[in-house]
Design a protein around this motif. Structure first.
Motif, PDB file in Angstrom:
ATOM      1  N   TYR A  76       0.962  -1.534   0.040  1.00 45.18           N
ATOM      2  CA  TYR A  76       0.245  -0.233  -0.062  1.00 45.18           C
ATOM      3  C   TYR A  76       0.555   1.227   0.214  1.00 45.18           C
ATOM      4  N   LEU A  78       0.892   5.597  -1.222  1.00 41.88           N
ATOM      5  CA  LEU A  78       0.080   6.627  -1.576  1.00 41.88           C
ATOM      6  C   LEU A  78       1.473   8.065  -2.383  1.00 41.88           C
ATOM      7  N   ARG A  97      -6.583   0.824   1.116  1.00 43.21           N
ATOM      8  CA  ARG A  97      -6.096   0.591   2.267  1.00 43.21           C
ATOM      9  C   ARG A  97      -6.515  -0.919   2.346  1.00 43.21           C
ATOM     10  N   SER A 121       1.321  15.579   4.103  1.00 43.99           N
ATOM     11  CA  SER A 121       0.121  14.690   3.394  1.00 43.99           C
ATOM     12  C   SER A 121       1.302  14.370   2.171  1.00 43.99           C
ATOM     13  N   ILE A 124       1.792  10.615   2.924  1.00 45.97           N
ATOM     14  CA  ILE A 124       0.881  10.007   4.119  1.00 45.97           C
ATOM     15  C   ILE A 124      -1.080  10.835   3.513  1.00 45.97           C
ATOM     16  N   LYS A 125      -1.100  11.591   2.333  1.00 41.15           N
ATOM     17  CA  LYS A 125      -2.070  12.267   2.079  1.00 41.15           C
ATOM     18  C   LYS A 125      -3.232  12.626   3.542  1.00 41.15           C
ATOM     19  N   LYS A 127      -4.077  10.869   5.893  1.00 40.86           N
ATOM     20  CA  LYS A 127      -4.711  10.124   6.790  1.00 40.86           C
ATOM     21  C   LYS A 127      -4.285  10.446   7.982  1.00 40.86           C
ATOM     22  N   LYS A 128      -4.511   9.700   9.502  1.00 43.61           N
ATOM     23  CA  LYS A 128      -3.921   9.404  10.375  1.00 43.61           C
ATOM     24  C   LYS A 128      -3.147   8.263  10.892  1.00 43.61           C
ATOM     25  N   GLU A 131      -4.501   5.152  11.388  1.00 40.59           N
ATOM     26  CA  GLU A 131      -5.558   4.679   9.816  1.00 40.59           C
ATOM     27  C   GLU A 131      -4.444   3.553   9.081  1.00 40.59           C
ATOM     28  N   LEU A 132      -3.119   4.246   9.345  1.00 40.43           N
ATOM     29  CA  LEU A 132      -1.832   2.953   8.405  1.00 40.43           C
ATOM     30  C   LEU A 132      -1.890   1.737   8.878  1.00 40.43           C
ATOM     31  N   ASN A 167      -0.585  18.165   7.111  1.00 43.12           N
ATOM     32  CA  ASN A 167      -0.446  17.166   7.912  1.00 43.12           C
ATOM     33  C   ASN A 167       0.831  16.513   8.374  1.00 43.12           C
TER      34      ASN A 167
END
Length: 202
Positions: A76, A78, A97, A121, A124-125, A127-128, A131-132, A167
């Protein structure tokens, strides 16, 4: 010559006793930024692999995949730059994801004073951290090593100008220890199995 010697030129090592007896708020170690980062990164629970060139990065990545039996797993990511850089490595990528428990990413900087990895960002754009996926493989270069978070933020500002990414956060405390279990900065971030592939680029 071992990996540690290859990275630090076989120079004077910090005595183990020094590391073990330093208090949490003791003055920072007066050692090179790369060595300091490695000490704290490992202390945080990360697995560090130094590579002199991309061939060694490729070999190390294959070893990680073999060690964890990830041959048939999607990675995965990003960051489209990784797909381009590793296109010949026979890795399947996904931006979904739900299709992977392995997050493959770059970073903005490696922070020496606490062994953390600064991302934003671009990696991980929106995402928190929690959430990874629980497994992370980070590809970075030695030129991304900086002493502190403030130095990293200054460099980001100079690099991106008015288009500063959002982020911005740091990956730290990859595995819970008696030292970090009550650290409020680690709340909300699940334990991670973290590998760092650090390639020499100076």
């Amino acid at each position: 010559m071992g990996v540690f010697d290859k990275l630090f030129g076989g120079g004077k090592k910090v005595p183990k006793e020094t590391l073990e007896t330093r208090g949490e708020h003791a003055p920072d170690l007066k050692i090179p930024v790369d060595e300091k980062f490695t000490i704290y990164f490992k202390k945080n629970g990360g697995k560090f692999i130094y590579c002199e060139n991309f061939t060694e990065v490729s070999e190390a990545l294959k070893s990680i995949i073999s060690e964890n039996d990830w041959q048939q797993r999607l990675f995965y990511t990003l960051d489209p730059r990784l797909k381009e850089r590793f296109v010949t490595e026979n890795i399947g990528f996904t931006d979904n994801r739900n299709e992977s428990e392995i997050f493959f990413t770059t970073c903005e900087h490696l922070i020496a004073h606490n062994g953390s990895v600064l991302v934003c960002s671009n990696q991980i754009k929106g995402k928190k951290l929690d959430e990874l996926p629980s497994n992370l493989i980070i590809f970075a270069t030695t030129s991304q090593l900086v002493e502190s978070i403030s130095e990293a933020l200054k460099t980001i500002k100079e690099k991106y100008g008015k288009n500063i990414p959002d982020n911005i956060t740091t990956l730290k405390h990859f595995q819970p220890t008696t030292e970090n279990k009550d650290d409020f900065l680690s709340y909300g971030s699940a334990s991670k199995n973290v590998y760092l592939l650090l390639m020499e680029d100076y």
